[in-house]
Design an enzyme around this catalytic site. Sequence first.
Site, PDB file in Angstrom:
ATOM      1  N   CYS A  14       0.834  -1.201   0.000  1.00  0.00           N
ATOM      2  CA  CYS A  14       0.000   0.000   0.000  1.00  0.00           C
ATOM      3  C   CYS A  14       0.868   1.249   0.000  1.00  0.00           C
ATOM      4  CB  CYS A  14      -0.937   0.003   1.219  1.00  0.00           C
ATOM      5  SG  CYS A  14      -0.056   0.072   2.791  1.00  0.00           S
ATOM      6  N   CYS A  17       3.013   1.732   3.142  1.00  0.00           N
ATOM      7  CA  CYS A  17       4.277   0.987   3.103  1.00  0.00           C
ATOM      8  C   CYS A  17       5.294   1.751   2.255  1.00  0.00           C
ATOM      9  CB  CYS A  17       4.055  -0.412   2.518  1.00  0.00           C
ATOM     10  SG  CYS A  17       2.903  -1.444   3.447  1.00  0.00           S
ATOM     11  N   CYS A 138       1.227   2.867  19.351  1.00  0.00           N
ATOM     12  CA  CYS A 138       1.102   3.963  18.387  1.00  0.00           C
ATOM     13  C   CYS A 138       2.493   4.480  18.018  1.00  0.00           C
ATOM     14  CB  CYS A 138       0.247   5.093  18.962  1.00  0.00           C
ATOM     15  SG  CYS A 138       0.964   5.820  20.460  1.00  0.00           S
ATOM     16  N   CYS A 257      -3.037 -20.848  55.349  1.00  0.00           N
ATOM     17  CA  CYS A 257      -2.295 -19.845  56.092  1.00  0.00           C
ATOM     18  C   CYS A 257      -1.040 -19.456  55.327  1.00  0.00           C
ATOM     19  CB  CYS A 257      -1.923 -20.351  57.480  1.00  0.00           C
ATOM     20  SG  CYS A 257      -0.840 -21.798  57.419  1.00  0.00           S
ATOM     21  N   CYS A 337     -11.964 -37.481  10.221  1.00  0.00           N
ATOM     22  CA  CYS A 337     -12.615 -36.206  10.532  1.00  0.00           C
ATOM     23  C   CYS A 337     -11.652 -35.288  11.284  1.00  0.00           C
ATOM     24  CB  CYS A 337     -13.866 -36.429  11.374  1.00  0.00           C
ATOM     25  SG  CYS A 337     -15.116 -37.473  10.596  1.00  0.00           S
ATOM     26  N   ASP A 779       2.814  16.644  36.249  1.00  0.00           N
ATOM     27  CA  ASP A 779       3.092  17.092  34.884  1.00  0.00           C
ATOM     28  C   ASP A 779       2.050  18.163  34.551  1.00  0.00           C
ATOM     29  OD1 ASP A 779       4.072  17.044  32.167  1.00  0.00           O
ATOM     30  OD2 ASP A 779       2.283  15.899  31.669  1.00  0.00           O
ATOM     31  N   ASP A1027       0.625  11.717  32.341  1.00  0.00           N
ATOM     32  CA  ASP A1027      -0.264  11.035  31.400  1.00  0.00           C
ATOM     33  C   ASP A1027       0.401  10.689  30.075  1.00  0.00           C
ATOM     34  OD1 ASP A1027      -0.083  13.737  30.486  1.00  0.00           O
ATOM     35  OD2 ASP A1027      -1.863  13.388  29.267  1.00  0.00           O
ATOM     36  N   ASP A1031       6.317  11.006  30.262  1.00  0.00           N
ATOM     37  CA  ASP A1031       6.257  10.929  31.722  1.00  0.00           C
ATOM     38  C   ASP A1031       6.577   9.531  32.239  1.00  0.00           C
ATOM     39  OD1 ASP A1031       5.377  13.611  31.899  1.00  0.00           O
ATOM     40  OD2 ASP A1031       3.319  12.987  31.497  1.00  0.00           O
TER      41      ASP A1031
END
Length: 1153
Positions: A14, A17, A138, A257, A337, A779, A1027, A1031
């Site tokens: 594609c 690529c 990502c 225990c 089978c 942050d 987040d 970080d």
Amino acid sequence: MEYTAEIKVQDMNCELCQQTIQIEVAKLLGVKSVRAVLVEKVARVRFRSDMTSAMVITDAIDGLGYEVKLINTIAEASVKTCQENEPSSLYMRSESPRGHTSEERKLLDTESRLGQLPYSQSLMTCERVKLKVRGMTCDSCVKSIESTISKMPGVENISVSLKTGQAVINYYPDKVDTLTLIETIDSMGFEAKLPEKDRQHMKNTRGDSSEHEHLLRSDIFDEGPPLENSAVSIEMERLLTKGNSKKCSLSVTGMTCASCVSSIEKQLLKQKGIFSAIVALMASRADVVYDPDEMTPEKIKEVIDDMGFEAEVHEDDPGDGEEKLDLIITGMTCASCVAAIEGLVKDIPGVISAAVALPTSQGHFRFRAGEVGARKIIETIEDAGFGCELSMDKNQVAVALQHKKSIRKWRNTFFFSLIFGVPVICIMLYFMISKNHVMICPGLSLENLLLFICATMVQFVSGRPFYIQAYKSLKHKVANMDVLIMLATTIAYTYSVIAVAVAMIMKKDESPMVFFDTPPMLLVFISLGRWLEHIAKAKTSDALSKLMTLQATEAILVTIGKEKQILTEREINIELVQRGDILKVVPGAKMPVDGKVIDGVSSADEALITGESMPVVKKPGSIVIGGSINQTGTLLMEATHVGTDTTLSQIVKLVQDAQTSKAPIQQFADKISGVFVPGIVCLSTITLVTWIAIGFSDITKIPTYEKAEEHDFNETEIILQFAFRVAISVMAIACPCALGLATPTAVMVGTGVGAQNGILIKGGEPLEMAHKLETVIFDKTGTITNGVPVVTKVHTFQQSQLTVDEFVAIAGSAEASSEHPIGIAIVKHAKEVLMTDSLGKCSEFQAEPGYGLQCVITNISEMLANKHNANLAKVEVITDGENEDDKHVSDKNYINAQSHKTTYKVLIGNREWMKRNNLVVTNEIDGVMSYHENMGQTAILVAVDGVIAGMMSVADSVKAEAAQTVHTLKGMGMDIILLTGDNRRTAENIAKQVGITQVFAEVLPQNKVEKVKEIQATGKRVAMVGDGVNDSPALVQADVGIAIGTGTDVAVEAGDIVLIKNDLMDVAGAIDLSKHTVRRIYINFFFACIFNGLGIPIAAGALSTLGVFLQPWMASAAMATSSVTVVASSLMLKLYKKPHFSPLPEETIPAVV
């Protein structure tokens, strides 16, 4: 000299690529141009031979995950002979990258590196390693790894492919080793390991010390011992085992225990091929990391079973991107089978293995989830004429069944013991009151005969499970609570039988004093205690059970037309949902998986998952969470995360892992429990010997002497009877269970309560550590702020004849064609303020990066249709001439001037953009812009028809609860710090708004870790709240890493605590929950110590001179009470409610230091 290499790229399918290859190859030093031809599947690369080679380029494309083949290499100028100093011309043509000999490949690689490196480095040998990297989701993950690793000393370059999950690193072993590279990637929240073939190759070369020194070279080992005995060998072993380790989870029943936990862990770690073992008493679970070449989950199960416990393989890590599928297949009649089904399924691309068993009608399949789904496998089998359905997942209900089975077992044991225990009490009371001791024969009374019958039934029927457990425990040279119980009952029973037998042989007139009452009474109270304990244990996992029941069991799969009309629909099992499926969700139904709404409007109840009490509106583009409840309308959604990737599954997994992990404070209890039973046996023996010695030296010091003398018992009988009584009481009252249950029960309830309140705590360690925190570092972007730019103020100038609503409509329509975040913020603001989804028409659009845009806007009348309802109070609007502090504008500013103008020529940008278009930025306008810029905001000018009409300020807005959170944490005695990579002016402005006085700005991601270390060096316990990918290293370094749930996957993975609701007040909530949980753990330890610390001396007869001593049955009752008390104490945590913190006082926020 320049050459052109022609490289065949088989998997270039594609445009993405094509672009990837061109971009990545162009980065290589010495590459002049790259052209990837999609139709021919060929990449043509022009390069300088003194800086790189065709082999290096071919390997670079191969490292991107493509199958490559070097076709030929053509010289751009006349080709010199090898005598003319062009040795690489010997290798201009090749059929494949593997076509060269090892010497030729080495020569080519050396040439390329010599051309790229300074003279000082060119003498070193550069090595290449390929690593498998898990956890990347990502491009940000890719960039984060590449950025961090490339900056490490000794790393030449790195290429990371998200598609293949692979990292290719060129490095100098003199500067850095492979293990360090792997551990660095691991510290970022990912999981890196060597591919199997490389790991095996390294194993094969372990005998060659030069190979090892080449891989892990260190000056300190130059004069050291042989490699096999050196630290390098240890590091190599860690590297090799990491590359081939697997993890499996097993459910384990029969543990009572902490001694059981300790014995299982020790026995597992003795086995060859097991690297680590963590056993959780409350979760009834064992997590084992093992070498699949040496050990299997089945063998691990056998080891645990052989110890007297029952184990079931609960979860086996299948590998990178692999999933398992178990099916029940009907219609098979013979081996043909079976062979047909296995052959058909194996032919499906993406299927790794297929195994079908005819006798059980079951099929077990492994497949790569990214290439094929479970539905495809089932359809293939059904198309072949066989019936097929999902096998019931036994593991899903395993924990609940274990609890029910254990509860039923101890309930039955209690009632059976009670059937004979009650008669024992009645017999004792009758003969004690009546004093009518009927003799059946010399030495044997009716009382002792009846007690013998009852004791025998209980000892060998109710006590059978204890005998089995004790035997298997002692066989492995460990001692647990069952050993104590059986020692106590067996000694009491054996002593009594021998005493009566001796009396009968000697034909005594009186029957001796015996302990036949001890086994029934002891086992009655022990079985009662364990019954109540298991009931309470089941309740400690209620939170996890509630989460698991949220999962939908079925989904409605639909196909849709171009207009999103439903063409077909059918119900399927939730296990068969695949990524990309279109699903219909009717009102009242659960969202089957995580996904995105593509049609319909509704609201969803997400309270049980996120803690959000109010229904959340869902419309096209909205994200839905699997397990939440659709309330009002029918939705069409596209599945984006299925199976174990859904939010609910991840939450359940985090809670399970948290409940399996151990808090540091529990390690102390485990150490005590590990030696508790042998210690108690020794103490009991010492008690026995001591009282025998006291009795024979002065019998009057035996507390029961006077009463026993009335019944004509001899002195020896009196001494032994009392000595054995107190010794048995010591064994009966001693209980490591209470000590072992003190921490895990509180951790299990605490993590469950946290999950219900939107706070995911990954284990006992962060739960215990959070209450010790002294400093909290925040942050900025995405944590203190929303992380998305928004319009904060609109300012119109008097020189414009536009009303505010017209001004906003024109600006929003103009920015609709822009992809810049500021433009997106202006468009969103216009739609929200004017309460419309429509925009004006934009034409002749031109954007100048770094300056602004220009265009022509028409047809804004539809946007102004709701102008009288315009929600301009959403943002501060000021017209020129009004006070800057005014928050709202009078109605006259919203009245449309009924202008008949319909076309507007628009310019939007900065000062320079206005000047380039011959517009004058007056001092007044410049002053307004500077005012907002000094506050850390971005000021954007909007000119309409050659007149600067107004200004919009855009900024990343502060979260509503940020200031309240900072105020609350300060009230809890915390030091608050803002740590950001943003510029100082913006950082200080944000800090001022929320009340933070300590700011570290313009800090690079790699330096955030250093700042955390710097603060830790002062002796303070530090929490990091963040987040983003940048970080994650700081989150790992901090004593407690707190990740925002809406942040990146890497940050969530790196954090110790995850805030699902994206509410900063949950930071304070997590610390408060930690304080309550740790306080409860200390209370539990107090109860456990009271029962053992005071109970054992009393049972040993320490207070016997005061007439205070315990019968064995009293000691067993106290022992059972101790365990139940500790578990009940932990259950009190279920009453915990997140505190309502005091509101932020209206006072001046302190200035920034």
